[in-house]
Design a protein around this motif. Structure first.
Motif, PDB file in Angstrom:
ATOM      1  N   VAL A   1       0.816  -1.212   0.000  1.00  0.00           N
ATOM      2  CA  VAL A   1       0.000   0.000   0.000  1.00  0.00           C
ATOM      3  C   VAL A   1       0.851   1.265   0.000  1.00  0.00           C
ATOM      4  O   VAL A   1       0.353   2.353  -0.290  1.00  0.00           O
ATOM      5  CB  VAL A   1      -0.987  -0.005   1.197  1.00  0.00           C
ATOM      6  N   THR A   2       2.163   1.134   0.310  1.00  0.00           N
ATOM      7  CA  THR A   2       3.066   2.288   0.236  1.00  0.00           C
ATOM      8  C   THR A   2       3.691   2.433  -1.149  1.00  0.00           C
ATOM      9  O   THR A   2       4.363   3.422  -1.434  1.00  0.00           O
ATOM     10  CB  THR A   2       4.217   2.159   1.257  1.00  0.00           C
ATOM     11  N   GLY A   3       3.492   1.432  -2.000  1.00  0.00           N
ATOM     12  CA  GLY A   3       4.094   1.461  -3.334  1.00  0.00           C
ATOM     13  C   GLY A   3       5.516   0.947  -3.378  1.00  0.00           C
ATOM     14  O   GLY A   3       6.134   0.932  -4.445  1.00  0.00           O
ATOM     15  N   LEU A   4       6.065   0.533  -2.247  1.00  0.00           N
ATOM     16  CA  LEU A   4       7.479   0.160  -2.194  1.00  0.00           C
ATOM     17  C   LEU A   4       7.652  -1.354  -2.008  1.00  0.00           C
ATOM     18  O   LEU A   4       8.290  -1.805  -1.068  1.00  0.00           O
ATOM     19  CB  LEU A   4       8.190   0.912  -1.073  1.00  0.00           C
ATOM     20  N   ASN A   5       7.083  -2.106  -2.910  1.00  0.00           N
ATOM     21  CA  ASN A   5       7.233  -3.563  -2.877  1.00  0.00           C
ATOM     22  C   ASN A   5       7.622  -4.018  -4.283  1.00  0.00           C
ATOM     23  O   ASN A   5       6.842  -3.856  -5.228  1.00  0.00           O
ATOM     24  CB  ASN A   5       5.924  -4.225  -2.442  1.00  0.00           C
ATOM     25  N   ASP A   6       8.831  -4.554  -4.419  1.00  0.00           N
ATOM     26  CA  ASP A   6       9.322  -4.881  -5.757  1.00  0.00           C
ATOM     27  C   ASP A   6       9.267  -6.368  -6.097  1.00  0.00           C
ATOM     28  O   ASP A   6      10.015  -6.840  -6.960  1.00  0.00           O
ATOM     29  CB  ASP A   6      10.738  -4.350  -5.972  1.00  0.00           C
TER      30      ASP A   6
END
Length: 212
Positions: free
Chosen positions: A104-109
């Protein structure tokens, strides 16, 4: 009876996850607009009626991965410590989410997560549904600030709008970093710096009203 209800709920959760995972695999392979709901139901071995009982719209098959966070801001504010203002609690929660690589923070790769990010941002109907999730998050936060903190309703609405918009902006910036090829571990320092800067800006406007 309690155990039976628990088992039923677990089965429902497993079915929901199976349908969603099947749908997302199909969407990522062929494109969201190219796959019908009937095809998803067939692949998941459920009826269309069952599918719609779990997911009212086709978009919900994807966006529910984010939608379960809809009441999260309100919950964070409700559960904060006595020494924290609402904004400080939300800031700490967002920074912790970056550290944990919360999607949900956009920081998952994770490769599938990056592909999911790209599909959501490139598909207008999914982007619109995601926006509805943020609107729901905003309404829940307003209610908590008014009923839980006694904030003036106008101030609560303005504060919630700014907070949720900031979170969404940070999310989209992080997604752009990852979809442009930056690894999460390399993007993390800039993501943290941006989050700190953003919440500092919010605090300068909200502190006067006891929310910052």
């Amino acid at each position: 009876m309690v155990e039976q209800l628990g088992l039923r709920e677990r089965k429902k959760q497993l079915t929901r996850r199976l349908i969603s995972d099947t749908a997302i695999d199909l969407f990522l392979a062929s494109g969201f607009d190219s796959v019908s709901v009937a095809e998803v139901a067939d692949a998941a071995e459920v009826s269309k009626r069952t599918l719609f009982a779990y997911f009212p719209t086709k978009e919900d098959l994807v966006v529910h991965r984010y939608a379960h966070h809809e009441g999260e801001n309100a919950e964070v504010v409700r559960r904060r410590t006595a020494r924290q203002t609402p904004l400080i609690a939300l800031r700490a929660h967002f920074l912790d989410g970056l550290l944990r690589r919360d999607p949900v923070t956009g920081l998952n790769d994770d490769p599938n997560q990056i592909a999911l990010y790209a599909m959501v941002t490139a598909t207008p109907s999914l982007s619109a549904r995601l926006l509805q999730f943020y609107e729901g998050s905003e309404r829940a936060l307003v209610q908590e600030l008014v009923t839980g903190d006694g904030a003036d309703e106008l101030i609560a609405r303005l504060a919630a709008a700014q907070i949720v918009a900031t979170q969404r902006t940070l999310l989209m910036d992080n997604i752009r970093r990852l979809t442009n090829g930056t690894r999460a571990v390399d993007a993390y320092p800039d993501a943290v710096a941006d989050a700190r800067k953003a919440f500092k800006l919010l605090r300068s406007g909200l502190a006067e009203f006891g929310l910052g």
